[in-house]
Design a protein around this motif. Structure first.
Motif, mmCIF file in Angstrom:
data_model
loop_
_atom_site.group_PDB
_atom_site.id
_atom_site.type_symbol
_atom_site.label_atom_id
_atom_site.label_comp_id
_atom_site.label_asym_id
_atom_site.label_seq_id
_atom_site.Cartn_x
_atom_site.Cartn_y
_atom_site.Cartn_z
ATOM 1 N N VAL A 173 -12.169 -1.121 11.608
ATOM 2 C CA VAL A 173 -12.394 0.563 11.883
ATOM 3 C C VAL A 173 -11.127 1.190 11.558
ATOM 4 O O VAL A 173 -9.916 0.501 11.650
ATOM 5 C CB VAL A 173 -12.766 0.631 13.403
ATOM 6 C CG1 VAL A 173 -12.515 1.939 13.888
ATOM 7 C CG2 VAL A 173 -14.280 0.046 13.567
ATOM 8 N N ALA A 174 -10.992 2.348 10.773
ATOM 9 C CA ALA A 174 -9.910 2.952 10.681
ATOM 10 C C ALA A 174 -9.022 3.400 12.028
ATOM 11 O O ALA A 174 -10.031 4.196 12.737
ATOM 12 C CB ALA A 174 -10.126 4.287 9.617
ATOM 13 N N THR A 175 -7.862 3.094 11.962
ATOM 14 C CA THR A 175 -7.329 3.805 13.099
ATOM 15 C C THR A 175 -6.926 5.090 13.077
ATOM 16 O O THR A 175 -6.169 5.717 14.131
ATOM 17 C CB THR A 175 -6.127 2.824 13.411
ATOM 18 O OG1 THR A 175 -5.157 2.683 12.533
ATOM 19 C CG2 THR A 175 -6.608 1.256 13.734
ATOM 20 N N THR A 455 -16.032 14.271 15.328
ATOM 21 C CA THR A 455 -17.278 13.603 15.126
ATOM 22 C C THR A 455 -16.987 12.191 14.589
ATOM 23 O O THR A 455 -17.567 11.175 15.229
ATOM 24 C CB THR A 455 -18.322 14.380 14.445
ATOM 25 O OG1 THR A 455 -18.494 15.393 14.897
ATOM 26 C CG2 THR A 455 -19.637 13.535 14.527
ATOM 27 N N SER A 456 -16.199 11.891 13.379
ATOM 28 C CA SER A 456 -15.771 10.754 13.042
ATOM 29 C C SER A 456 -15.103 9.948 14.092
ATOM 30 O O SER A 456 -15.349 8.729 14.177
ATOM 31 C CB SER A 456 -15.198 10.701 11.696
ATOM 32 O OG SER A 456 -14.493 9.760 11.102
ATOM 33 N N ILE A 457 -14.171 10.371 14.738
ATOM 34 C CA ILE A 457 -13.506 9.727 15.875
ATOM 35 C C ILE A 457 -14.492 9.454 16.876
ATOM 36 O O ILE A 457 -14.374 8.012 17.374
ATOM 37 C CB ILE A 457 -12.281 10.537 16.388
ATOM 38 C CG1 ILE A 457 -11.181 10.728 15.289
ATOM 39 C CG2 ILE A 457 -11.756 10.013 17.411
ATOM 40 C CD1 ILE A 457 -10.021 11.715 15.843
ATOM 41 N N GLY A 458 -15.453 10.123 17.389
ATOM 42 C CA GLY A 458 -16.320 9.610 18.292
ATOM 43 C C GLY A 458 -17.143 8.426 17.868
ATOM 44 O O GLY A 458 -17.518 7.583 18.457
ATOM 45 N N ALA A 459 -17.607 8.635 16.697
ATOM 46 C CA ALA A 459 -18.448 7.578 15.997
ATOM 47 C C ALA A 459 -17.610 6.081 16.089
ATOM 48 O O ALA A 459 -18.056 5.220 16.536
ATOM 49 C CB ALA A 459 -19.001 7.727 14.627
ATOM 50 N N ARG A 460 -16.429 6.178 15.726
ATOM 51 C CA ARG A 460 -15.526 4.975 15.583
ATOM 52 C C ARG A 460 -15.108 4.600 16.970
ATOM 53 O O ARG A 460 -15.138 3.230 17.403
ATOM 54 C CB ARG A 460 -14.120 5.235 15.114
ATOM 55 C CG ARG A 460 -14.274 5.459 13.509
ATOM 56 C CD ARG A 460 -13.056 5.681 12.835
ATOM 57 N NE ARG A 460 -12.547 7.010 12.773
ATOM 58 C CZ ARG A 460 -11.568 7.481 12.397
ATOM 59 N NH1 ARG A 460 -10.482 6.896 12.303
ATOM 60 N NH2 ARG A 460 -11.454 8.796 12.385
#
Length: 523
Positions: A173-175, A455-460
Motif C-alpha cells: 500500500v502507498a504510504t 477518498t484514496s486515503i480512505g480506500a487505503r
C-alpha cells in the motif's frame, strides 16, 4: 558365554547414564513444557518451527508497516481536510466579493484575508511529518513541494513517486499522497481566452469574458480542433461563430447564436463546452443598438502555453529571461519538450543550445541558435533576454499548457482581481465578475481533486483494516501450529517422568543386588 566383571560394570554404567539423561531431559521438559528445545530433540519439528518463526517475524513486520502507514495516512487526511476548510472560506470570500454590491474598499479587505488563506494553504501543502519529511513531495521528502516563482506563480518541486510498504503476502500500500495527485492535477476551468479584434479601440459596448469550461468532454472533443474561432456580432441580437477554416459553426452555440441586447444584462453564451459571459453596454444616444453593436468581433481560443523560467545560481553572468512566448506553433508542437521541461544553455554570449531536462553527459540539443535582437528562439519559443549572457549560463524552463492549475495560482489570481479598482467602471466590473466566476470554478475543481485524494486515503485505510484482520488470523494460526509442535502435554510428560524415575531407581537397586553376586562374596 562369559562376561567379565569390568564389562558388566561398564554395561550397567552406560545403561544407567542413558536412563539418567532421559530422566533429566524429561524433567527439563516438565519444567518448560516445551518438547523441542534443540534441533536434536526433533529435527523435523525443529525445521517446521524455524519456518513458522520466519513467518511470524514477517507478520510482525507487516504489523509495523500497517501501523506506520495508518499513522502517515491519518496525518495526510487531516492536512487535506484543513486545506478543504480553507478553500471553503476562500469560496465564501469570492462569492461575497462578486455579489454586485461590494465596493473597492470591501474587495481590498477581502483580498487581504484571501492572501492570508493563500499563505495558510501553502503552509499546509508544505507540511512535514513527525520525522521532518515533507508529506506531499513524493519520494523527494527533503524538498518542499511548493515554492513561489519570481512572477508570483507556484511550482511543484516534488515527484509522482508513491512509497509502498508491504502489508501482506504479495500486497503493498502507498504510504504517501503526492502533491501531483492532490493539487497539481486540478482541472483548470478557465483555460480559454477572448481577444477583441474589432473595433481597434475597445468602446466598452461589448464585454465577452474569457469563458469557463462547463462540459469538459465536449471541450476536449470539439473545441480544440476548431480553434481559433471568430465571434462576429451581426447585430445586437445575433452573433456568428466561424472556426479556423472559416466554417460557420453558429448552430453549435446556445440559442443558435441569438443574444439579448438588454443594456447591462449578464448573459451566458455556451459553445462547444465553453461558457462565456456576455454583456451589452449601450451608451447614452445609442438609439439604434444594431448599428453600434454590429461589427464588434472577438477571437476565441485556448489559452496559449506559457513558460516559467529560472536562472542557475552558478551562472557566470547576471543575464535573465524577461519574457517568453510561442512564436512558431508548428515548431513548438514538434520539438519543445513536454512534461519534464527544458534547459537553455549558452556556449557563448550569442550561441545557445536547448536540451530536454534533465541534462546529462549524453544529452544532445534539440535546438540550437544565436541571439538576435536580444531574443533567443529555440523550438518555436522566443525568450527575451535581459543583459548579455556568458558561456556556461543555464536557464531552467517549464511549460504550462493551462489544462491544470494548482489552487495557489488560483488564489493569487483572485487576490489580483480583488485589488483591481472597478467602482464606477461597468466594463471593468463585468470583467472582474468573469474573472471571479472562473476562479470560483477552479476552487470547486481543486476541492474535488483534494476530495479524490481523501477518498484514496480512505480506500487505503480500509485495505489496511482488512489486511490487519487477515494477518491476525494468520498470526493466531501460526502460534497454534507452533504450540502443537513445540509444546508438551503436561499429563503425558509427568507420567513419562514418573516412569523414567521409577525405572532409574529400579536400575540402581538391580545393579546393587547383582553386584553382590560376584565370586568374592562367597569366599
Amino acid at each position: 558365554m562369559r562376561i567379565s566383571t569390568a564389562q558388566y560394570y561398564a554395561t550397567q554404567a552406560a545403561q544407567y547414564q542413558r536412563n539418567y539423561s532421559k530422566t533429566v531431559a524429561t524433567a527439563n521438559e516438565a519444567s518448560s513444557l516445551q518438547r523441542i528445545n534443540t534441533a536434536a530433540d526433533d529435527p523435523i519439528g525443529a525445521g517446521r518451527l524455524l519456518k513458522l518463526g520466519q513467518q511470524a517475524a514477517i507478520l510482525d513486520q507487516y504489523k509495523g508497516n500497517i501501523d506506520t502507514t495508518k499513522s502517515a495516512l491519518t496525518v495526510q487526511e487531516s492536512t487535506l481536510n484543513s486545506i478543504t476548510t480553507a478553500l471553503q472560506r476562500a469560496k465564501e470570500i469570492g462569492l461575497a466579493a462578486n455579489n454586485g454590491i461590494a465596493t473597492d474598499a470591501d474587495r481590498k479587505a477581502y483580498a487581504s484575508e484571501l492572501s492570508q488563506i493563500q499563505q495558510q494553504v501553502l503552509g499546509l501543502m508544505n507540511s512535514k511529518d513527525a520525522n521532518g519529511n515533507y508529506l506531499f513531495s513524493g519520494s523527494k521528502t527533503d524538498t518542499a513541494p511548493y515554492s513561489q516563482n519570481a512572477d508570483g506563480t507556484y511550482t511543484y518541486n516534488g515527484d509522482q513517486t508513491q512509497i509502498n510498504l508491504g502489508i501482506g503476502d504479495g500486497l503493498s500500500v502507498a504510504t504517501n499522497t503526492t502533491g501531483w495527485d492532490a493539487f497539481q492535477q486540478t482541472i483548470n476551468t478557465a483555460r480559454t481566452q477572448t481577444t477583441m479584434t474589432a473595433p481597434a479601440v475597445d468602446d466598452g459596448r461589448v464585454v465577452l469574458t474569457n469563458g469557463i469550461v462547463g462540459t469538459a468532454a465536449t471541450y476536449n472533443s470539439k473545441f480544440a480542433a476548431g480553434q481559433p474561432y471568430t465571434v462576429d456580432f451581426i447585430s445586437s441580437t445575433q452573433i456568428k461563430i466561424t472556426d479556423a477554416l472559416g466554417n460557420d459553426v453558429t448552430t453549435e452555440a446556445s440559442q443558435n447564436g441569438a443574444i439579448s441586447n438588454s443594456n447591462g444584462a449578464n448573459q451566458t453564451v455556451s459553445f462547444r463546452g465553453v461558457d462565456l459571459k456576455l454583456s451589452i453596454n449601450l451608451k447614452a444616444g445609442d438609439t439604434n443598438p444594431d448599428a453600434v453593436i454590429a461589427g464588434h468581433s472577438f477571437q476565441l481560443a485556448a489559452t496559449p502555453d506559457s513558460f516559467t523560467t529560472s536562472r542557475s545560481p552558478g551562472n557566470p553572468s547576471t543575464a535573465v529571461i524577461t519574457g517568453s512566448n510561442v512564436t512558431n506553433q508548428a515548431a513548438y508542437n514538434a520539438a519543445f519538450p513536454s512534461g519534464g521541461g527544458a534547459v537553455l544553455k549558452f556556449t557563448s554570449a550569442t550561441a545557445f543550445d536547448l536540451y530536454a531536462a534533465p541534462v546529462t553527459a549524453d544529452s544532445k540539443p534539440i535546438s540550437s541558435g544565436t541571439v538576435a535582437g536580444g531574443n533567443a528562439t529555440a523550438a518555436g519559443v522566443t525568450f527575451a533576454l535581459g543583459g548579455t549572457p556568458a558561456a556556461g549560463d543555464q536557464f531552467s524552463i517549464q511549460s504550462n499548457n493551462h489544462q491544470t492549475q494548482n489552487v495557489l495560482d488560483t488564489l493569487g489570481q483572485m487576490v489580483t482581481a480583488l485589488n483591481t479598482p472597478v467602482d464606477g467602471d461597468p466594463v471593468a466590473k463585468q470583467k472582474f465578475q468573469g474573472a471571479m466566476e472562473s476562479a470560483l470554478g477552479n476552487i470547486d475543481s481543486a476541492s474535488n481533486q483534494i476530495g479524490s485524494a481523501v477518498t484514496s486515503i480512505g480506500a487505503r485505510g480500509q485495505s489496511l483494516d482488512d489486511q490487519t484482520t487477515t494477518n491476525q488470523s494468520l498470526s493466531q494460526a501460526n502460534s497454534t501450529t507452533q504450540g502443537s509442535i513445540r509444546d508438551s502435554d503436561p499429563a503425558e510428560v509427568m507420567t513419562r517422568l514418573t516412569l523414567q524415575q521409577t525405572m532409574l531407581q529400579a536400575s540402581q537397586l538391580a545393579f546393587s543386588k547383582i553386584s553382590q553376586l560376584g565370586l568374592f562374596n562367597k569366599i
